[in-house]
Write an enzyme that holds these catalytic residues in place. Structure first.
Site, PDB file in Angstrom:
ATOM      1  N   ASN A   1       0.873  -1.177   0.000  1.00 41.21           N
ATOM      2  CA  ASN A   1       0.000   0.000   0.000  1.00 41.21           C
ATOM      3  C   ASN A   1       0.912   1.230   0.000  1.00 41.21           C
ATOM      4  O   ASN A   1       1.512   1.547   1.024  1.00 41.21           O
ATOM      5  CB  ASN A   1      -0.885  -0.026   1.252  1.00 41.21           C
ATOM      6  CG  ASN A   1      -1.678   1.254   1.425  1.00 41.21           C
ATOM      7  OD1 ASN A   1      -1.790   2.056   0.483  1.00 41.21           O
ATOM      8  ND2 ASN A   1      -2.231   1.463   2.610  1.00 41.21           N
TER       9      ASN A   1
ATOM     10  N   LYS B   1       0.075   4.267  -0.234  1.00 35.62           N
ATOM     11  CA  LYS B   1      -0.559   5.459   0.360  1.00 35.62           C
ATOM     12  C   LYS B   1      -0.297   6.673  -0.542  1.00 35.62           C
ATOM     13  O   LYS B   1      -0.284   6.522  -1.751  1.00 35.62           O
ATOM     14  CB  LYS B   1      -0.054   5.674   1.792  1.00 35.62           C
ATOM     15  CG  LYS B   1      -0.119   4.410   2.627  1.00 35.62           C
ATOM     16  CD  LYS B   1       0.104   4.676   4.082  1.00 35.62           C
ATOM     17  CE  LYS B   1       0.178   3.359   4.828  1.00 35.62           C
ATOM     18  NZ  LYS B   1       0.063   3.517   6.256  1.00 35.62           N
TER      19      LYS B   1
ATOM     20  N   GLY C   1       2.760  -1.319   4.224  1.00 29.60           N
ATOM     21  CA  GLY C   1       2.813   0.092   3.864  1.00 29.60           C
ATOM     22  C   GLY C   1       4.227   0.540   3.567  1.00 29.60           C
ATOM     23  O   GLY C   1       4.768   0.352   2.486  1.00 29.60           O
ATOM     24  N   GLY C   2       4.878   1.133   4.578  1.00 31.23           N
ATOM     25  CA  GLY C   2       6.185   1.758   4.389  1.00 31.23           C
ATOM     26  C   GLY C   2       7.218   0.869   3.720  1.00 31.23           C
ATOM     27  O   GLY C   2       8.014   1.345   2.895  1.00 31.23           O
TER      28      GLY C   2
HETATM   29  C1  PEP Z   1      -0.825   0.032   6.043  1.00 31.25           C
HETATM   30  O1  PEP Z   1      -1.001   1.226   6.105  1.00 31.25           O
HETATM   31  O2  PEP Z   1      -1.635  -0.678   5.434  1.00 31.25           O
HETATM   32  C2  PEP Z   1       0.355  -0.518   6.698  1.00 31.25           C
HETATM   33  C3  PEP Z   1       0.325  -1.774   7.033  1.00 31.25           C
HETATM   34  O3  PEP Z   1       1.411   0.345   6.939  1.00 31.25           O
HETATM   35  P1  PEP Z   1       2.838  -0.013   7.587  1.00 31.25           P
HETATM   36  O4  PEP Z   1       3.294  -1.322   6.958  1.00 31.25           O
HETATM   37  O5  PEP Z   1       3.714   1.125   7.187  1.00 31.25           O
HETATM   38  O6  PEP Z   1       2.635  -0.143   9.035  1.00 31.25           O
END
Ligand code: PEP
Length: 247
Positions: free
Chosen positions: A10, A12, A230-231
Site C-alpha cells: 500500500n 498510500k 505500507g512503508g
Molecule cells: C498500512 O497502512 O496498510 C500498513 C500496514 O502500513 P505499515 O506497513 O507502514 O505499518
C-alpha cells in the site's frame, strides 16, 4: 491446506512518475516467486501508468467510491479503476475510516461496488490502542467485519480481509504472535459463519509494521495468509525480502 499467500503493498500518498522504476523492479523480482501473489496498490493517478509498465502484474487502487457514477467530486469509481488497469482495490483502510469518516456501511458499499465490476478487494479492519488495552479487540474487530463484509461473494479469491491494528500501522509496534493468531482465528470463524465453506478460502492478511525482520514469524502464524505492507513496500529492496518470506 494453507492458502496461497498474498503480499500487497500500500503506497498510500507516496509515488511519482520516477517511482515507476520501483514498480517495475518489484514486478520483475516477483516473477521469481510464482507461489506467491504480489500486488501494489498505488495512488490513483499512477494506476494507469503502472499497469501499462508491468502487464500481468497486479496493480490496485487504495479506495473506491460505492456509487457507479455521479456527482462525487474527486472520487474514483470501480469501473474507473478497472478501466485504468487495476485488478484490485483496498477498501476500509483505517486512515480513510478515520480521516474521511468512512463508516462500516460505506466500506461494505465500496467492497460490493468493486466486486461487482470484477475487481478483487482487500477489506481492512482493526482496533485502536484504547480498544486493545480495554481487552475488547476481538469483539470490536468482529463487529466491524460483520458490518463491512459484502452481502454475497461470488468468488472466494476475490476477497481478502486485512487485519490491521491501528496502533501497529507505521509505528514499528506489532501485536504478539498469540494476539495475531487469536484475531485471525476469530476472523476465520466469522468468515465461516458468513460464507460457510467459502469462508475457509478467503485470505486473511496481517498488516501493521511488517518488515523483512518480522515477516517470516508473522507469515508462519496459523490463518495468516499474507500481508498488507505500507512503508516497506515503497522500494524493491525493502519489499522483496517480505515477499521472499512468504515464498
Ligand atoms: C498500512 O497502512 O496498510 C500498513 C500496514 O502500513 P505499515 O506497513 O507502514 O505499518
Amino acid at each position: 491446506m494453507p492458502l496461497r499467500k498474498l503480499i500487497a503493498g500500500n503506497w498510500k500518498m507516496h509515488g511519482l512518475s520516477s517511482d515507476l522504476e520501483q514498480v517495475a523492479a518489484i514486478a520483475r523480482a516477483a516473477a521469481d516467486y510464482p507461489g506467491v501473489d504480489v500486488a501494489l496498490c498505488v495512488p490513483a493517478i499512477l494506476i494507469e501508468r503502472a499497469a501499462r509498465a508491468v502487464p500481468g502484474f497486479a496493480i490496485g487502487g487504495q479506495d473506491v467510491h460505492q456509487a457507479e457514477k455521479g456527482a462525487h467530486t474527486g472520487c474514483t469509481s470501480a469501473l474507473m479503476l478497472l478501466d485504468a488497469g487495476a485488478s484490485l482495490t483496498i477498501v476500509g483502510h483505517s486512515e480513510r475510516r478515520d480521516a474521511q469518516r468512512e463508516s462500516d456501511s460505506d466500506v461494505k458499499g465500496k467492497a460490493e461496488a468493486a466486486l461487482s465490476v470484477g475487481l478483487n478487494v482487500i477489506l481492512c479492519v482493526g482496533e485502536s490502542l484504547e480498544v486493545r488495552q480495554a481487552g475488547a479487540a476481538v469483539g470490536s474487530v468482529l463487529d466491524q467485519l460483520e458490518a463491512s463484509l459484502p452481502s454475497t461473494l461470488a468468488a472466494t479469491a476475490a476477497l481478502a480481509v486485512a487485519y490491521e491494528p491501528i496502533w501497529a500501522i507505521g509505528t514499528g509496534k506489532i501485536p504478539t504472535s498469540d494476539e495475531i493468531a487469536e484475531m485471525h482465528a476469530a476472523i476465520r470463524q466469522k468468515l465461516r459463519d458468513r460464507f460457510a465453506a467459502a469462508g475457509e478460502k478467503i485470505r486473511i492478511l496481517y498488516g501493521g509494521s511488517v518488515k523483512a525482520s518480522n515477516a517470516t514469524e508473522i507469515f508462519g502464524i496459523a490463518d495468516v495468509d499474507g500481508g498488507l505492507v505500507g512503508g516497506a513496500s515503497l522500494t524493491a529492496a525493502d519489499f522483496m525480502p517480505i515477499v521472499a518470506a512468504a515464498g
